[in-house]
Motif scaffolding. Structure first.
Motif, PDB file in Angstrom:
ATOM      1  N   GLU A 147       0.849  -1.187   0.000  1.00  3.73           N
ATOM      2  CA  GLU A 147       0.000   0.000   0.000  1.00  3.73           C
ATOM      3  C   GLU A 147       0.883   1.235   0.000  1.00  3.73           C
ATOM      4  OE1 GLU A 147      -2.607   2.551  -0.477  1.00  3.73           O
ATOM      5  OE2 GLU A 147      -3.416   0.507  -0.275  1.00  3.73           O
TER       6      GLU A 147
ATOM      7  N   LEU B 202      -5.579   2.389   3.485  1.00  3.07           N
ATOM      8  CA  LEU B 202      -5.591   1.195   2.647  1.00  3.07           C
ATOM      9  C   LEU B 202      -6.622   1.353   1.541  1.00  3.07           C
ATOM     10  CD1 LEU B 202      -4.001  -1.505   2.778  1.00  3.07           C
ATOM     11  CD2 LEU B 202      -6.056  -2.532   3.765  1.00  3.07           C
TER      12      LEU B 202
ATOM     13  N   ARG C 201      -9.069   0.478  -1.847  1.00  3.43           N
ATOM     14  CA  ARG C 201     -10.185  -0.460  -1.972  1.00  3.43           C
ATOM     15  C   ARG C 201      -9.745  -1.858  -2.389  1.00  3.43           C
ATOM     16  NH1 ARG C 201     -15.214   2.854  -4.809  1.00  3.43           N
ATOM     17  NH2 ARG C 201     -15.565   4.323  -3.098  1.00  3.43           N
TER      18      ARG C 201
ATOM     19  N   ARG D   4      -7.779  -3.438   0.357  1.00  2.00           N
ATOM     20  CA  ARG D   4      -8.658  -3.820   1.473  1.00  2.00           C
ATOM     21  C   ARG D   4      -9.315  -5.170   1.188  1.00  2.00           C
ATOM     22  NH1 ARG D   4     -10.327   1.732   1.805  1.00  2.00           N
ATOM     23  NH2 ARG D   4     -12.354   1.339   0.844  1.00  2.00           N
TER      24      ARG D   4
ATOM     25  N   ALA E 239      -6.691  -7.957   1.746  1.00  2.00           N
ATOM     26  CA  ALA E 239      -5.920  -7.985   2.992  1.00  2.00           C
ATOM     27  C   ALA E 239      -6.028  -9.332   3.711  1.00  2.00           C
ATOM     28  CB  ALA E 239      -6.372  -6.848   3.915  1.00  2.00           C
TER      29      ALA E 239
ATOM     30  N   ARG F 233      -7.931   2.278   7.868  1.00  2.01           N
ATOM     31  CA  ARG F 233      -8.762   1.270   7.217  1.00  2.01           C
ATOM     32  C   ARG F 233      -8.038  -0.065   7.018  1.00  2.01           C
ATOM     33  NH1 ARG F 233     -13.305   3.786   3.381  1.00  2.01           N
ATOM     34  NH2 ARG F 233     -14.291   1.952   4.308  1.00  2.01           N
ATOM     35  N   LEU F 234      -6.995  -0.274   7.807  1.00  2.00           N
ATOM     36  CA  LEU F 234      -6.326  -1.578   7.849  1.00  2.00           C
ATOM     37  C   LEU F 234      -6.737  -2.258   9.146  1.00  2.00           C
ATOM     38  CD1 LEU F 234      -4.329  -3.730   6.905  1.00  2.00           C
ATOM     39  CD2 LEU F 234      -2.465  -2.324   7.830  1.00  2.00           C
ATOM     40  N   ASP F 235      -7.510  -3.313   9.033  1.00  2.00           N
ATOM     41  CA  ASP F 235      -8.075  -3.978  10.202  1.00  2.00           C
ATOM     42  C   ASP F 235      -6.984  -4.541  11.099  1.00  2.00           C
ATOM     43  OD1 ASP F 235      -9.523  -5.892  11.929  1.00  2.00           O
ATOM     44  OD2 ASP F 235     -11.203  -5.498  10.584  1.00  2.00           O
TER      45      ASP F 235
END
Length: 422
Positions: A124, A129, A131, A134, A137, A152-154
């Motif tokens: 990235e 992050l 779409r 994501r 991932a 937005r990176l879990d």
């Protein structure tokens, strides 16, 4: 010397932000004796800077966006066709791993890789992050990130994450150990201005006016280099001439690394590649994030450099549109007034930001050092190490004698080129 030669496939969208890190990784892997191929779209195949040894294979368009169901079907068909094509390429090239750099062309490639069980890595570039990344991932073996915090990176994927930074071009990285250009109370003050691939119009309007507001003692020392859109360049030239500010203007500078090396201050957007190059070289900046960027990722990109003291942010309020040609009558007048108010405020704010950072030589030098400290000079090396750690089964490796110049010739490159041409 002896080395293990493997095959790797890189997949990237057709913008410089996606492709420049891919090119840097390709160069590092090639230097280590590996064979590398690129999968991209038609735009990506035309981006300057692609190494000659890196064959490019173009996938059909597969972007699924908008509200038109027919567009969805067309996009889905393109993704499916691209996935099938990527699988055929993998059959020819037998990659040890596939690396996705985001963007829609990477979607079918990564689908093919994950479905075929080929080791896969995503990189990235932005501090948010994207779409496509994501989506993958949870499916890939590793996630390489550009900064310590990526929105937005879990958290559940933390075990896959490796911080590497953003790889930059070799000619830019070579400037890292060069000293910051001498700057004193009497020297020239060289400013580099670029607008990136989007939104350069606002810079063409705001920057000349902001520089004109500087105190005479500082304004008289200015030397500006500015990248402009073709349709803006004559207007910008006239503005600088009116204010008596020396400026070199162009729509494209092929020697941008040299321009950056001589600059005392950068003004422009905060795209991922821009941030990576500024911090690699150590150049202070006034960053103007593109307000329409997906997930406001340009604001996130600037975060680490600003927190470290190497940059300041100038906000551009979003407006209805930057193109007044679609408006008439009172609506057009309202739009023009809105634009004029925004530009005037931004010009004043820019003037104040420049004064704050450049009135004393030590302030500018300290900001330059702070920017330098934010850099990741080993990004290409660390990303290559990560990629090499996957797909290293003995059956995939071929021990060869590699010449000093880099990767040896190999028949599968020709096979892959033929497959991509079908």
């Amino acid at each position: 010397m002896s080395a293990v030669s493997r095959h790797y496939v890189l997949a990237a969208g057709g913008t410089g932000g996606h492709l420049l890190p891919a090119f840097a990784l390709a160069a590092e892997l090639h230097q280590r004796g590996h064979h590398v191929a690129l999968i991209t779209d038609e735009r990506g195949a035309k981006i300057p800077g692609k190494p000659e040894y890196l064959p490019a294979h173009i996938l059909p368009p597969g972007r699924i966006a908008g509200r038109n169901p027919l567009g969805w079907l067309k996009g889905a068909r393109g993704v499916w066709q691209g996935r099938a094509m990527a699988k055929r390429l993998f059959d020819s090239f037998q990659p040890s791993a596939v690396v996705g750099f985001g963007g829609y062309p990477s979607l079918p490639t990564m689908l093919a890789a994950t479905s075929a069980g080929i080791p896969s890595v995503i990189h990235e570039q932005n501090a948010v992050l994207g779409r496509v990344n994501r989506y993958f991932a949870g499916k890939v073996d590793a996630i390489a990130t550009p900064s310590e915090v990526v929105d937005r990176l879990d958290d559940k994927y933390a075990g896959k994450v490796t911080l590497v930074g953003n790889p930059v071009r070799a000619e830019v990285l070579a400037l890292r150990d060069a000293p910051f250009p001498e700057f004193s109370e009497d020297s020239l003050f060289r400013i580099l201005v670029t607008g990136g691939s989007q939104g350069a119009r606002i810079l063409s309007q705001v920057v000349p006016e902001g520089l004109a507001m500087l105190p005479t003692a500082l304004r008289s020392r200015l030397q500006v280099i500015q990248q402009c859109r073709p349709e803006d360049i004559e207007g910008v030239r006239e503005r600088y001439a009116t204010h008596g500010i020396p400026a070199e203007l162009g729509t494209y500078f092929p020697d941008m690394a040299e321009r950056l090396a001589g600059a005392h201050l950068f003004i422009g957007r905060s795209g991922a590649s821009t941030i990576a190059e500024l911090t690699a070289v150590g150049r202070p900046a006034i960053l103007i994030p593109l307000p329409y960027a997906m997930d406001d990722h340009q604001s996130a990109n600037a975060r680490e450099m600003v927190a470290g003291g190497g940059a300041r942010v100038l906000r551009q309020p979003p407006i209805t549109t930057e193109d007044p040609d679609t408006y008439t009558g009172e609506k057009l007048n309202e739009l023009l007034r809105e634009q004029a108010d925004i530009q005037q405020k931004m010009a004043k704010d820019l003037c104040l930001q420049i004064q704050a950072i450049a009135q004393r030589p030590e302030t500018l030098a300290n900001a330059a050092h702070a920017a330098w400290n934010c850099g990741y000079p080993k990004a290409a090396i660390d990303l290559a190490d990560l990629v090499e750690s996957f797909g290293a089964a003995p059956i995939m490796d071929v021990l060869r004698v590699v010449p000093e110049g880099g990767a040896p010739a190999h028949g599968t490159q020709g096979a892959l080129a033929r497959e991509g041409a079908r």
